[in-house]
Write a protein that holds these residues in place. Structure first.
Motif, PDB file in Angstrom:
ATOM      1  N   ALA A  18       0.809  -1.224   0.000  1.00 59.31           N
ATOM      2  CA  ALA A  18       0.000   0.000   0.000  1.00 59.31           C
ATOM      3  C   ALA A  18       0.842   1.274   0.000  1.00 59.31           C
ATOM      4  N   GLY A  19       2.164   1.136   0.112  1.00 63.13           N
ATOM      5  CA  GLY A  19       3.012   2.310  -0.041  1.00 63.13           C
ATOM      6  C   GLY A  19       3.812   2.742   1.159  1.00 63.13           C
ATOM      7  N   ALA A  20       3.890   1.913   2.208  1.00 64.20           N
ATOM      8  CA  ALA A  20       4.684   2.277   3.390  1.00 64.20           C
ATOM      9  C   ALA A  20       6.152   2.469   3.019  1.00 64.20           C
ATOM     10  N   ASP A  21       6.776   3.463   3.653  1.00 66.29           N
ATOM     11  CA  ASP A  21       8.222   3.645   3.513  1.00 66.29           C
ATOM     12  C   ASP A  21       8.990   2.819   4.537  1.00 66.29           C
ATOM     13  N   PHE A  22       8.340   2.554   5.676  1.00 67.07           N
ATOM     14  CA  PHE A  22       8.883   1.699   6.738  1.00 67.07           C
ATOM     15  C   PHE A  22       7.750   0.829   7.256  1.00 67.07           C
ATOM     16  N   ILE A  23       8.084  -0.333   7.786  1.00 64.80           N
ATOM     17  CA  ILE A  23       7.141  -1.069   8.621  1.00 64.80           C
ATOM     18  C   ILE A  23       7.741  -1.156  10.020  1.00 64.80           C
ATOM     19  N   LYS A  24       6.882  -0.998  11.010  1.00 61.37           N
ATOM     20  CA  LYS A  24       7.303  -0.838  12.404  1.00 61.37           C
ATOM     21  C   LYS A  24       6.567  -1.850  13.266  1.00 61.37           C
ATOM     22  N   THR A  25       7.254  -2.409  14.244  1.00 65.63           N
ATOM     23  CA  THR A  25       6.665  -3.498  15.028  1.00 65.63           C
ATOM     24  C   THR A  25       5.471  -3.060  15.868  1.00 65.63           C
ATOM     25  N   SER A  26       5.620  -1.957  16.624  1.00 72.44           N
ATOM     26  CA  SER A  26       4.756  -1.786  17.792  1.00 72.44           C
ATOM     27  C   SER A  26       4.509  -0.330  18.165  1.00 72.44           C
ATOM     28  N   THR A  27       3.437  -0.148  18.945  1.00 71.88           N
ATOM     29  CA  THR A  27       3.172   1.163  19.544  1.00 71.88           C
ATOM     30  C   THR A  27       3.930   1.352  20.854  1.00 71.88           C
ATOM     31  N   GLY A  28       4.324   0.264  21.480  1.00 69.43           N
ATOM     32  CA  GLY A  28       4.875   0.334  22.828  1.00 69.43           C
ATOM     33  C   GLY A  28       3.801   0.411  23.896  1.00 69.43           C
ATOM     34  N   LYS A  29       2.526   0.251  23.482  1.00 69.63           N
ATOM     35  CA  LYS A  29       1.399   0.420  24.409  1.00 69.63           C
ATOM     36  C   LYS A  29       0.627  -0.873  24.641  1.00 69.63           C
ATOM     37  N   VAL A  30       1.179  -2.003  24.222  1.00 65.05           N
ATOM     38  CA  VAL A  30       0.530  -3.295  24.436  1.00 65.05           C
ATOM     39  C   VAL A  30       1.491  -4.202  25.197  1.00 65.05           C
ATOM     40  N   PRO A  31       0.998  -5.321  25.751  1.00 69.80           N
ATOM     41  CA  PRO A  31       1.871  -6.153  26.582  1.00 69.80           C
ATOM     42  C   PRO A  31       3.107  -6.694  25.865  1.00 69.80           C
ATOM     43  N   VAL A  32       2.976  -7.061  24.587  1.00 70.60           N
ATOM     44  CA  VAL A  32       4.115  -7.572  23.820  1.00 70.60           C
ATOM     45  C   VAL A  32       4.437  -6.576  22.716  1.00 70.60           C
ATOM     46  N   ASN A  33       5.650  -6.077  22.725  1.00 62.98           N
ATOM     47  CA  ASN A  33       6.047  -5.090  21.716  1.00 62.98           C
ATOM     48  C   ASN A  33       7.076  -5.718  20.775  1.00 62.98           C
TER      49      ASN A  33
END
Length: 253
Positions: free
Chosen positions: A164-179
């Motif tokens: 869809a056009g992302a320049d980066f993919i990122k794992t997590s928000t840091g706001k859930v139990p598993v990041n």
């Protein structure tokens, strides 16, 4: 200075150059954001970016200019952290952040739609956000890999974001139990390779020490090669990592 110390210094310097120094707390204020910027020491080195809530973008733009830190990008978050805001609200957040001076937008994909078997909605959020960003502003898409617990879902979400056009993919928000986890990172890096598109990777949440950065860097180099390891392709999203970096660089200087 022994070779181990030299290597640790080099790794600390590299981690700093790849870091998005982050503050995404409910209690953030202008004063707390300025205090975070005060922690940056140009003699030690500069991070790749600052990542803050949208309301602090203009402040960071002014503060970084005042300090002469012109190389540091300003990143902000949209659809954060739930991934459930209406698309038009997300696009308005994006446009306003860019007007305020954001260089990078970290969008939370509607990851629950992936779980529910609806790939079209996440695709639309990413595609529309990238259209709003244009060519000059980078779009980093958070897939919330710790909630997409099945490897197949992590792979699918990565593919949706990339296509869809992302320049980066990122794992997590840091706001859930598993990041950020190494296993999720390896899947995401492998999907970047499989799609053969110039997409970066960001590990966010839980990477707190220089030692903890090393397995992620090793995985990226193994899967995508040494040339992938620079700030144009690889980032760590972190709040407490800077303290460990400075402790190493100052102690060993």
């Amino acid at each position: 200075m022994g070779s181990t110390q030299v290597n640790l210094r080099n790794e600390a310097k590299r981690a700093l150059e790849l870091m998005d120094l982050t503050s995404l707390n409910a209690h953030d204020t202008n004063e707390s954001i300025i205090a975070m910027l005060d922690e940056i020491d140009a003699k030690v080195g500069l991070p790749a970016a600052i990542c803050v809530y949208p309301q602090f973008v203009a402040l960071c733009k002014a503060q970084l200019a005042e300090r002469g830190f012109n190389s540091i990008k300003i990143a902000t978050v949209t659809n954060f952290p739930s991934g459930k805001e209406p698309l038009e609200v997300v696009l308005e957040q994006t446009r306003q952040a860019i007007t305020d001076g954001a260089d990078e937008i970290d969008l939370v994909m509607p990851y629950n739609q992936v779980i529910m078997g609806d790939p079209d909605t996440p695709w639309q959020y990413v595609r529309s956000s990238k259209d709003a960003c244009g060519e000059k502003v980078q779009l980093k898409v958070i897939i919330e890999s710790g909630v997409l617990s099945e490897p197949e879902m992590i792979a699918q979400a990565s593919d949706i974001a990339i296509l869809a056009g992302a320049d980066f993919i990122k794992t997590s928000t840091g706001k859930v139990p598993v990041n950020a986890t190494l296993s999720a990172a390896e899947i995401m890096l492998s999907r970047i390779k499989a799609n053969n598109k110039p997409v970066g990777f960001k590990a966010a949440g839980g990477v707190k020490t220089v030692a903890e950065t090393l397995p992620y860097l090793d995985a990226a180099e193994r899967i995508l090669g040494q040339s992938f390891i620079d700030a144009e392709h690889f980032r760590f999203g972190a709040s407490s990592l800077l303290a460990d970096i400075k402790a190493i660089l100052v102690k060993e200087s």
